[in-house]
Design a protein around this motif. Structure first.
Motif, PDB file in Angstrom:
ATOM      1  N   GLU A  63      88.377  18.409  -2.346  1.00  0.00           N
ATOM      2  CA  GLU A  63      87.524  18.950  -3.408  1.00  0.00           C
ATOM      3  C   GLU A  63      86.495  17.927  -3.886  1.00  0.00           C
ATOM      4  O   GLU A  63      85.442  18.301  -4.393  1.00  0.00           O
ATOM      5  N   ALA A  64      86.785  16.636  -3.726  1.00  0.00           N
ATOM      6  CA  ALA A  64      85.857  15.604  -4.179  1.00  0.00           C
ATOM      7  C   ALA A  64      84.742  15.331  -3.168  1.00  0.00           C
ATOM      8  O   ALA A  64      83.693  14.801  -3.534  1.00  0.00           O
ATOM      9  N   LEU A  65      84.956  15.670  -1.913  1.00  0.00           N
ATOM     10  CA  LEU A  65      83.941  15.424  -0.883  1.00  0.00           C
ATOM     11  C   LEU A  65      82.735  16.334  -1.075  1.00  0.00           C
ATOM     12  O   LEU A  65      82.894  17.502  -1.419  1.00  0.00           O
ATOM     13  N   PRO A  66      81.539  15.823  -0.819  1.00  0.00           N
ATOM     14  CA  PRO A  66      80.364  16.696  -0.892  1.00  0.00           C
ATOM     15  C   PRO A  66      80.227  17.585   0.348  1.00  0.00           C
ATOM     16  O   PRO A  66      79.446  18.520   0.357  1.00  0.00           O
ATOM     17  N   GLN A  67      80.980  17.315   1.399  1.00  0.00           N
ATOM     18  CA  GLN A  67      80.907  18.093   2.633  1.00  0.00           C
ATOM     19  C   GLN A  67      81.774  19.352   2.534  1.00  0.00           C
ATOM     20  O   GLN A  67      82.663  19.460   1.718  1.00  0.00           O
ATOM     21  N   ILE A  68      81.471  20.270   3.454  1.00  0.00           N
ATOM     22  CA  ILE A  68      82.264  21.490   3.584  1.00  0.00           C
ATOM     23  C   ILE A  68      83.536  21.143   4.341  1.00  0.00           C
ATOM     24  O   ILE A  68      83.506  20.500   5.378  1.00  0.00           O
ATOM     25  N   VAL A  69      84.679  21.581   3.798  1.00  0.00           N
ATOM     26  CA  VAL A  69      85.973  21.327   4.430  1.00  0.00           C
ATOM     27  C   VAL A  69      86.714  22.648   4.545  1.00  0.00           C
ATOM     28  O   VAL A  69      86.759  23.428   3.599  1.00  0.00           O
ATOM     29  N   TRP A  70      87.281  22.886   5.729  1.00  0.00           N
ATOM     30  CA  TRP A  70      88.126  24.054   5.899  1.00  0.00           C
ATOM     31  C   TRP A  70      89.226  23.730   6.899  1.00  0.00           C
ATOM     32  O   TRP A  70      89.106  22.809   7.690  1.00  0.00           O
ATOM     33  N   ILE A  71      90.285  24.505   6.825  1.00  0.00           N
ATOM     34  CA  ILE A  71      91.398  24.375   7.756  1.00  0.00           C
ATOM     35  C   ILE A  71      91.684  25.760   8.296  1.00  0.00           C
ATOM     36  O   ILE A  71      91.792  26.722   7.542  1.00  0.00           O
ATOM     37  N   ALA A  72      91.781  25.837   9.623  1.00  0.00           N
ATOM     38  CA  ALA A  72      92.160  27.089  10.267  1.00  0.00           C
ATOM     39  C   ALA A  72      93.513  26.900  10.947  1.00  0.00           C
ATOM     40  O   ALA A  72      93.797  25.839  11.499  1.00  0.00           O
ATOM     41  N   ARG A  73      94.338  27.935  10.886  1.00  0.00           N
ATOM     42  CA  ARG A  73      95.631  27.900  11.556  1.00  0.00           C
ATOM     43  C   ARG A  73      95.446  28.143  13.048  1.00  0.00           C
ATOM     44  O   ARG A  73      94.351  28.498  13.501  1.00  0.00           O
ATOM     45  N   ALA A  74      96.482  27.968  13.817  1.00  0.00           N
ATOM     46  CA  ALA A  74      96.420  28.157  15.267  1.00  0.00           C
ATOM     47  C   ALA A  74      96.028  29.582  15.640  1.00  0.00           C
ATOM     48  O   ALA A  74      95.390  29.798  16.668  1.00  0.00           O
ATOM     49  N   ASP A  75      96.362  30.552  14.789  1.00  0.00           N
ATOM     50  CA  ASP A  75      96.007  31.943  15.083  1.00  0.00           C
ATOM     51  C   ASP A  75      94.587  32.290  14.639  1.00  0.00           C
ATOM     52  O   ASP A  75      94.152  33.424  14.753  1.00  0.00           O
TER      53      ASP A  75
END
Length: 89
Positions: A63-75
């Motif tokens: 949340e502190a990073l200015p970049q976009i962050v996402w996590i996707a599951r294996a599916d």
């Protein structure tokens, strides 16, 4: 007493250990015999606490990073999107 099995967790502070306790009837109800099983779950509790702390640290960082962050599951389903991703989309 209902005669139904009971399962719960207890922290033995003086031992600094966690136990899962399972109490259940043995034999005939009229005998009123009960067995109790204690399982030391301290390591499991410590691992769960460490995982929780790690997840909180990750979310704070993401949340502190200015970049976009996402996590996707294996599916392919999304497991996490930070605020910057939400703002962007």
């Amino acid at each position: 007493m209902t005669g139904e099995p009971a399962r719960f967790q207890h922290h033995a502070e003086k031992l600094n250990r966690w136990f899962e306790i399972y109490a259940f009837r043995v034999g005939e109800p009229a005998d009123r015999h009960v067995a109790i099983r204690f399982s030391d779950i301290t390591e499991r509790k410590l691992a769960a606490e460490a995982l929780q702390a790690s997840e909180e640290e990750f979310h704070t960082l993401a949340e502190a990073l200015p970049q976009i962050v996402w996590i996707a599951r294996a599916d392919g389903l999304t497991a996490y999107l930070n605020r910057q991703w939400m703002d962007y989309t």
